[in-house]
Design a protein around this motif. Structure first.
Motif, PDB file in Angstrom:
ATOM      1  N   PHE A 237     -50.968  13.348  -4.495  1.00 37.80           N
ATOM      2  CA  PHE A 237     -50.559  12.055  -5.469  1.00 37.80           C
ATOM      3  C   PHE A 237     -49.382  11.382  -5.414  1.00 37.80           C
ATOM      4  N   ALA A 238     -48.172  12.267  -5.168  1.00 37.38           N
ATOM      5  CA  ALA A 238     -47.025  11.829  -4.745  1.00 37.38           C
ATOM      6  C   ALA A 238     -46.908  11.144  -3.544  1.00 37.38           C
ATOM      7  N   ILE A 239     -47.613  11.751  -2.511  1.00 37.77           N
ATOM      8  CA  ILE A 239     -47.850  11.197  -1.034  1.00 37.77           C
ATOM      9  C   ILE A 239     -48.399   9.855  -1.222  1.00 37.77           C
ATOM     10  N   PHE A 240     -49.504   9.530  -1.889  1.00 38.69           N
ATOM     11  CA  PHE A 240     -50.095   8.382  -2.223  1.00 38.69           C
ATOM     12  C   PHE A 240     -49.309   7.370  -2.794  1.00 38.69           C
ATOM     13  N   GLN A 241     -48.366   7.817  -3.750  1.00 40.71           N
ATOM     14  CA  GLN A 241     -47.559   6.909  -4.264  1.00 40.71           C
ATOM     15  C   GLN A 241     -46.381   6.225  -3.221  1.00 40.71           C
ATOM     16  N   ILE A 242     -46.048   7.116  -2.474  1.00 39.37           N
ATOM     17  CA  ILE A 242     -44.735   6.686  -1.460  1.00 39.37           C
ATOM     18  C   ILE A 242     -45.831   5.883  -0.111  1.00 39.37           C
ATOM     19  N   LEU A 243     -46.682   6.253  -0.108  1.00 38.98           N
ATOM     20  CA  LEU A 243     -47.425   5.591   0.936  1.00 38.98           C
ATOM     21  C   LEU A 243     -47.802   4.110   0.640  1.00 38.98           C
TER      22      LEU A 243
END
Length: 359
Positions: free
Chosen positions: A303-309
């Motif tokens: 989910f952190a990767i999603f937020q960055i993306l």
């Protein structure tokens, strides 16, 4: 069948289930999902039931068929240390977001410290760790009962009781505090009682965690008593395809109108059965082993990767509220692969991996 061979299919499906979790969380904040995405979301709903079924079955089977003592403190530390790290991590992201846009919401966020501390509400997907912890506490409390290998008839009654209690909990919608207070007031004949809403929400949710896990543990006890694992490991090819078809039907065509608790148990344990049966037809390799080892990290990190993306692509004016199927598919694959790669490398750093992933 050697010990390593037994878990190959489970490791593979842990990776597949982690990918399904990424799909489930891909529509966060989206107003209109593209055509066909709802089917993927519905199909991917097997992920959390599979993780629960696998965790409790392996634990119960070990207790039932071994005199080896389990170091419960080690098991809890492998869950709670990463839980603390990721809770602080995602809480920090939320506070930073609120500071920039709606600082008045920070007090409300921190007032709910029960949820932040015990229910994984720093970010919604973290609830899985308190849920799993609640189930393990049940197993610890019932360790003597599990090792005694109770009769199947008793286990059947236990399963029915757990399913009925869990389904009744869902029927009453106890997580709605106002409905709960009205139900209690009616049942115990008083007009009004002052409750701390946050404490009450915490207790109701925690009670639901124990109820939900109890059904999985009851099925795990039955699986262990029937030696389902040994039968599945020796399943012929036609039997394997029956498991595969059941998995596809239960997840792709939810047309049986079953109670939610029963449907969830079917999804979890049919997937587990398929994973075990698959172990006889695949060979252990580094990719499958990596999927098994990294699945927990993928779950925590994606989910952190999603937020960055999402933050990055929004700068290019792309419509994140009404994305295309291709955009969502790309974001899922990107978040999954990046989470897998980062987890793989971070697991090599002992001190870091223990804090982040409990490994």
């Amino acid at each position: 069948m050697n010990a390593t061979r037994r878990i190959d299919g489970i490791d593979l499906f842990r990776g597949i289930a982690a990918f399904a979790v990424v799909i489930l969380h891909s529509d966060e904040g989206i107003k209109t999902a593209p055509q066909g995405w709802s089917f993927l979301l519905n199909f991917s709903a097997f992920a959390v039931p599979f993780f629960l079924a696998t965790s409790f079955y392996l634990l119960v089977d070990k207790l039932s068929n071994s005199v080896q003592l389990i170091r419960w403190t080690d098991r809890f530390s492998r869950l709670l240390i990463p839980y603390a790290f990721w809770s602080v991590f995602y809480l920090g992201i939320k506070i930073q977001f609120f500071l920039k846009r709606t600082p008045y919401k920070i007090n409300g966020l921190l007032d709910n410290w029960y949820g932040l501390l015990f229910l994984g509400q720093s970010e919604f997907h973290l609830y899985f760790i308190p849920l799993l912890t609640a189930g393990i506490l049940l197993v610890v409390a019932a360790e003597s009962f599990i090792r005694s290998k109770p009769h199947l008839f008793l286990l059947g009654l236990l399963l029915i009781f757990c399913i009925v209690a869990n389904q009744y909990y869902l029927y009453l919608n106890l997580e709605d505090v106002n409905l709960f207070l009205a139900w209690v007031a009616k049942g115990f004949h008083f007009n009004a009682v002052e409750f701390d809403q946050n404490i009450l929400k915490f207790l109701i949710k925690l009670f639901g965690f124990f109820l939900r896990c109890s059904s999985y543990i009851a099925v795990a006890l039955i699986f262990s008593r029937l030696m389902i694992k040994n039968k599945l490991l020796n399943l012929n090819l036609s039997g394997f395809f029956v498991c595969l078809i059941l998995f596809a039907v239960v997840n792709a065509f939810p047309i049986f109108n079953l109670p939610k608790v029963v449907e969830e148990l079917l999804k979890g344990y049919i997937t587990l059965a398929l994973a075990i049966a698959l172990s006889s037809y695949i060979k252990n390799n580094s990719i499958i082993s990596s999927l098994g080892r990294c699945s927990f990290g993928i779950y925590l990190m994606h989910f952190a990767i999603f937020q960055i993306l999402w933050s990055f692509v929004s700068r290019f004016g792309l419509n994140l509220k009404h994305p295309s199927f291709l955009m969502l598919a790309f974001s899922v694959v990107f978040a999954y692969l990046m989470s897998w790669i980062l987890t793989h490398f971070l697991l090599k750093k002992k001190n870091v991996s223990k804090i982040m992933f409990g490994a």
